[in-house]
Write a protein that holds these residues in place. Structure first.
Motif, PDB file in Angstrom:
ATOM      1  N   THR A 183       0.789  -1.169  -0.063  1.00  0.00           N
ATOM      2  CA  THR A 183       0.088   0.108  -0.095  1.00  0.00           C
ATOM      3  C   THR A 183       0.863   1.317  -0.044  1.00  0.00           C
ATOM      4  OG1 THR A 183      -1.676  -1.225   1.331  1.00  0.00           O
ATOM      5  CG2 THR A 183      -1.810   1.085   1.141  1.00  0.00           C
ATOM      6  N   GLN A 184       1.979   1.230   0.850  1.00  0.00           N
ATOM      7  CA  GLN A 184       2.852   2.310   0.949  1.00  0.00           C
ATOM      8  C   GLN A 184       3.616   2.475  -0.463  1.00  0.00           C
ATOM      9  OE1 GLN A 184       5.503   1.105   3.988  1.00  0.00           O
ATOM     10  NE2 GLN A 184       6.293   3.158   4.003  1.00  0.00           N
ATOM     11  N   MET A 185       3.856   1.509  -1.201  1.00  0.00           N
ATOM     12  CA  MET A 185       4.435   1.837  -2.354  1.00  0.00           C
ATOM     13  C   MET A 185       3.479   2.110  -3.494  1.00  0.00           C
ATOM     14  SD  MET A 185       6.461  -2.118  -1.984  1.00  0.00           S
ATOM     15  CE  MET A 185       7.419  -2.062  -3.869  1.00  0.00           C
ATOM     16  N   ARG A 186       2.357   1.715  -3.615  1.00  0.00           N
ATOM     17  CA  ARG A 186       1.378   2.125  -4.271  1.00  0.00           C
ATOM     18  C   ARG A 186       1.156   3.636  -4.273  1.00  0.00           C
ATOM     19  NH1 ARG A 186      -4.774   0.993  -2.936  1.00  0.00           N
ATOM     20  NH2 ARG A 186      -3.900   2.795  -1.501  1.00  0.00           N
ATOM     21  N   ASP A 187       1.028   3.903  -3.028  1.00  0.00           N
ATOM     22  CA  ASP A 187       0.816   5.414  -2.687  1.00  0.00           C
ATOM     23  C   ASP A 187       1.788   6.329  -2.862  1.00  0.00           C
ATOM     24  OD1 ASP A 187      -1.706   4.589  -1.746  1.00  0.00           O
ATOM     25  OD2 ASP A 187      -1.290   4.806   0.365  1.00  0.00           O
ATOM     26  N   ALA A 188       3.141   5.770  -2.811  1.00  0.00           N
ATOM     27  CA  ALA A 188       4.232   6.580  -3.091  1.00  0.00           C
ATOM     28  C   ALA A 188       4.325   6.768  -4.561  1.00  0.00           C
ATOM     29  CB  ALA A 188       5.392   5.977  -2.439  1.00  0.00           C
ATOM     30  N   ALA A 189       3.960   5.625  -5.348  1.00  0.00           N
ATOM     31  CA  ALA A 189       4.103   5.932  -6.942  1.00  0.00           C
ATOM     32  C   ALA A 189       3.160   6.725  -7.334  1.00  0.00           C
ATOM     33  CB  ALA A 189       3.943   4.270  -7.584  1.00  0.00           C
ATOM     34  N   ARG A 190       1.905   6.682  -7.057  1.00  0.00           N
ATOM     35  CA  ARG A 190       1.078   7.712  -7.168  1.00  0.00           C
ATOM     36  C   ARG A 190       1.144   9.200  -6.841  1.00  0.00           C
ATOM     37  NH1 ARG A 190      -4.592   6.133  -4.145  1.00  0.00           N
ATOM     38  NH2 ARG A 190      -4.482   4.549  -5.742  1.00  0.00           N
TER      39      ARG A 190
END
Ligand SMILES: NC(=O)c1ccc[n+]([C@@H]2O[C@H](COP(=O)([O-])OP(=O)(O)OC[C@H]3O[C@@H](n4cnc5c(N)ncnc54)[C@H](O)[C@@H]3O)[C@@H](O)[C@H]2O)c1
Length: 369
Positions: free
Chosen positions: A112-119
């Motif tokens: 979730t952290q990675m998805r949010d950071a990519a966004r």
């Protein structure tokens, strides 16, 4: 023509596949941006230096320096699962595009952290679900979308290999919960991504994860295996179709059996990655004496086959699928997002399913997504 500086982390099985794919993409496609192999990192500096020379990278270094290098614009991560999150988060924080191997992360929280950071970073991001690049799977998806199989009733999927089949096989990073996630994470993640690719979202699932060989030899003696060796899942898709998935890394004789059977009201499609150039199709309503599965063979009528070979029946391989994934990534970097590719958001959806499967198995119940 714009160049894009590539930094690759990891020189194992997947590191080599990425290096091949970047080079192969250059000679197979007319690309909007050209990959330039800037830096290669590995935990073993001598190996990194050797592979950099062999694979055509300008230099080798540690992964932190690679990410900090202003010449590196895209960071490709092919390290064990545990390292995906720290490396991808560091690369995103530095504003770099990221191409990360699957599964996205070890835990759903990290994913979730990675998805949010990519966004938030707004950069191109991709995850290595290369099997979906197979033009025969694109054909399967097109046939389903065009209604050639009718209304879909069921999806049976399997991803089995046998690299852990020997009960005395060594304990590796893949056997630790904190580092990886068992057969479900290693192989099953591909199957979950495939089921979403062909049938769309999953509404609920019920899973049974099982460790068949509880201990494996390690240099420090016997160590307890913390992850699943096999998993069996029942799925209910949002479309109403039902699914049954099996994944195992113990199945002797199965080397890369990513296989499925999609059954609809008008026919059945079947596929096995061990024969990745073939899709088998049964259409109901044939004259009984002619009824049977037809084998559709990949050929240059499919543009993603023609890019590699003008002749039918000569066959694509695993590395061509990786090359097609890299093509999709480079097209996205050139501003064209019209190619199949799994981004962090879609890879997060896969993690959500894997997480639900672990919860289901632990608590012995169906889980709604
Ligand atoms: N997409 C696919 O089809 C596919 C197939 C196999 C593996 N994978 C994924 O690729 C990843 C790697 O798997 P593999 O089979 O290549 O593993 P591997 O063990 O062969 O390679 C891992 C590499 O990472 C390096 N490494 C470890 N720690 C490092 C660090 N701190 N800094 C730099 N390098 C470091 C190792 O030295 C090694 O070169 C895994 O996430 C796996 O799930 C994907």
């Amino acid at each position: 023509m714009r160049n894009i500086g590539i930094g690759l982390i990891g020189t194992g099985f997947m590191g080599h596949a990425h290096a091949l794919a970047f080079q192969h993409a250059l000679s197979s496609f007319t690309l909007p941006v050209l990959p330039r192999l800037v830096a290669l990192a590995d935990a073993d500096p001598a190996r990194a230096a050797r592979c950099a020379a062999d694979w055509g990278f300008a230099k080798s270094c540690d992964w932190e320096s690679l990410i900090a290098d202003p010449q590196v614009e895209l960071v490709a991560i092919t390290t064990p699962n545990l390292l995906h999150a720290p490396m991808a988060l560091a690369a995103l924080a530095a504003g770099k595009a990221v191409y990360c191997e699957k599964p996205l992360a070890v835990t759903l929280e990290e994913a979730t952290q990675m998805r949010d950071a990519a966004r938030a970073a707004g950069v191109v991001n991709r995850v290595g679900y290369n099997y979906l690049q197979n033009p025969m799977l694109g054909l399967a998806r097109d046939l389903i979308a065009a209604g050639e199989v009718g209304e879909i009733v069921s999806f049976n999927g399997e991803f089995s290999e046998d690299f852990m089949g020997d009960p005395q096989g060594a304990f590796t990073w893949r056997c630790e919960t904190g580092q990886a996630g068992g057969a479900l994470a290693d192989l099953g993640s591909h199957l979950l991504s495939l089921s979403r690719f062909l049938l769309g979202p999953v509404e609920a699932l019920c899973a049974d994860l099982h460790t068949a060989h509880g201990q494996r030899p390690h240099q420090s003696g016997l160590r307890a295996v913390e992850v699943d060796d096999q998993a069996h899942l029942l799925l209910r898709f949002a479309s109403g179709a039902r699914g049954a998935l099996t994944t195992s890394w113990l199945k002797h004789g199965r080397k890369n059996r990513l296989a499925f059977e999609v059954c609809g009201t008008r026919g059945t499609l079947t596929f096995d990655q061990e024969r990745l150039n073939e899709l088998r199709f049964y259409q109901a309503g044939e004259r009984p004496e002619l009824a049977g599965f037809r084998t559709l063979l990949a050929g240059p009528q499919l543009p993603d086959y023609a890019a590699f070979c003008p002749a039918p029946g000569h066959q694509l391989g695993y590395n061509e699928l990786k090359t097609l994934e890299v093509r999709s990534l480079l097209e996205a970097l050139g501003g064209n997002s019209g190619y199949t590719g799994v981004d962090f958001q879609e890879a997060w959806e896969v993690e959500r399913l894997a997480h639900a499967a672990r919860t289901s198995s632990r608590e012995g119940r169906w889980v709604r997504l």
